[in-house]
Design an enzyme around this catalytic site. Structure first.
Site, PDB file in Angstrom:
ATOM      1  N   CYS A  47      -3.508  -2.584 -10.838  1.00 34.13           N
ATOM      2  CA  CYS A  47      -3.016  -2.844  -9.479  1.00 34.13           C
ATOM      3  C   CYS A  47      -3.890  -2.264  -8.387  1.00 34.13           C
ATOM      4  CB  CYS A  47      -1.587  -2.369  -9.334  1.00 34.13           C
ATOM      5  SG  CYS A  47      -1.379  -0.647  -9.595  1.00 34.13           S
ATOM      6  N   HIS A  98       6.492  -5.684 -13.089  1.00 31.60           N
ATOM      7  CA  HIS A  98       5.667  -6.900 -13.056  1.00 31.60           C
ATOM      8  C   HIS A  98       5.345  -7.378 -14.474  1.00 31.60           C
ATOM      9  CE1 HIS A  98       4.081  -5.262  -9.006  1.00 31.60           C
ATOM     10  NE2 HIS A  98       4.735  -6.369  -8.717  1.00 31.60           N
TER      11      HIS A  98
HETATM   12  C1  CIR Z   1       5.631  -1.332  -5.450  1.00 35.36           C
HETATM   13  O1  CIR Z   1       6.751  -1.093  -5.870  1.00 35.36           O
HETATM   14  O2  CIR Z   1       5.332  -2.416  -4.936  1.00 35.36           O
HETATM   15  C2  CIR Z   1       4.588  -0.231  -5.552  1.00 35.36           C
HETATM   16  N1  CIR Z   1       5.190   1.039  -5.368  1.00 35.36           N
HETATM   17  C3  CIR Z   1       3.873  -0.280  -6.874  1.00 35.36           C
HETATM   18  C4  CIR Z   1       3.109  -1.566  -7.077  1.00 35.36           C
HETATM   19  C5  CIR Z   1       2.330  -1.583  -8.342  1.00 35.36           C
HETATM   20  N2  CIR Z   1       1.648  -2.822  -8.468  1.00 35.36           N
HETATM   21  C6  CIR Z   1       1.209  -3.331  -9.606  1.00 35.36           C
HETATM   22  O3  CIR Z   1       1.400  -2.748 -10.666  1.00 35.36           O
HETATM   23  N3  CIR Z   1       0.599  -4.497  -9.559  1.00 35.36           N
END
Ligand code: CIR
Length: 264
Positions: free
Chosen positions: A247, A160
């Protein structure tokens, strides 16, 4: 008053989405302990923490930031780029309706909140594997009436936008310049991550404090040398799921502070 919405860790966490990391065993109980420590830091930073129950069949639901973007005026429910994550948004929308008028990103647009960095009236949106150009156009139309300007930033090599840049102070960003050209962030003072810690650009600033993983000690030293009040947390288990500190919460002003600043 500040509110931090978090979400409990799903028993299915081991089946999380992975893009750049190899799957390793995750100790869910240890992850829960680390998550509680993180919530304690949110509370110490002045937030009322509201934890939603886990999506038992939604492995990534703890990463609640990806499900919504909360501005002072409205909340925008995303349409996550990974199809497995789309069921996460309903519970988040229901909770946010208590605080904001709620809008949504609609198909064919896809967007993860981890790609959205709000700094005052500037909204930087990463164009990534999760967030597409249609979403950026929808975002622009949704926020323009409130005076926000949306700037698109190409993201590759990390999950991201906020894996590569976050805000750590007034007009001050923490970034990894080898992942993201300074370009859009040229107007800001910048701290670069230590080159040995390429994933160290994700920090969560709340008021005068910066919540930061204890796994990036060299970059932490750079933050502290700039006089920042860093609160370290062990995020090791959620990092195996490609999670970071921004997150795991949606932080915003509510009640009489609701006219305040967007926070991340
Ligand atoms: C994903 O791949 O969507 C999750 N395993 C990790 C998301 C992490 N989100 C973030 O850093 N905003």
């Amino acid at each position: 008053m500040l509110v931090a919405i978090t979400r409990d860790i799903s028993p299915a966490l081991a089946d999380c989405e992975l893009t750049h990391l190899t799957r390793r065993p995750i100790d869910v109980e240890r992850a829960r302990t680390q998550h509680r420590d993180y919530e304690r830091l949110l509370a110490e930073a002045g937030c009322r923490v509201e934890r939603l129950t886990a999506g038992a069949d939604m492995p990534d639901s703890v990463f609640i930031e990806d499900a919504a973007v909360v501005l002072d005026e409205i909340a925008i429910i995303t349409r996550p780029g990974a199809a497995s994550r789309r069921p996460e948004t309903a519970a988040v929308a229901a909770r946010l309706r208590g605080y904001r008028d709620v809008r949504s990103i609609e198909p064919p647009a896809t967007m993860d909140g981890g790609d959205v960095l709000v700094v005052g009236k500037r909204v930087f949106v990463g164009c990534s594997r999760r967030t597409n150009l249609e979403a950026i156009a929808e975002m622009r139309a949704l926020v323009a009436p409130y005076g926000y300007e949306v700037e698109s930033v190409d993201v590759s090599g990390v999950l991201h936008l906020k894996s590569a840049v976050t805000v750590v102070g007034d007009n001050l960003v923490l970034m990894n310049p080898s992942l993201l050209p300074v370009g859009s962030f040229a107007d800001f003072d910048r701290i670069a991550v230590d080159p040995a810690e390429p994933l160290g650009a994700n920090a969560l600033r709340i008021g005068g404090q910066v919540i930061y993983p204890n796994s990036f000690p060299r970059t932490r030293e750079r933050l502290e040398r700039r006089g920042l009040d860093v609160r370290a947390v062990d995020a090791g288990e959620l990092q195996k799921a490609e999670g970071a500190v921004t997150c795991c919460s949606l932080v915003f002003a509510a009640g009489s502070d609701a006219g305040g600043r967007a926070l991340k």
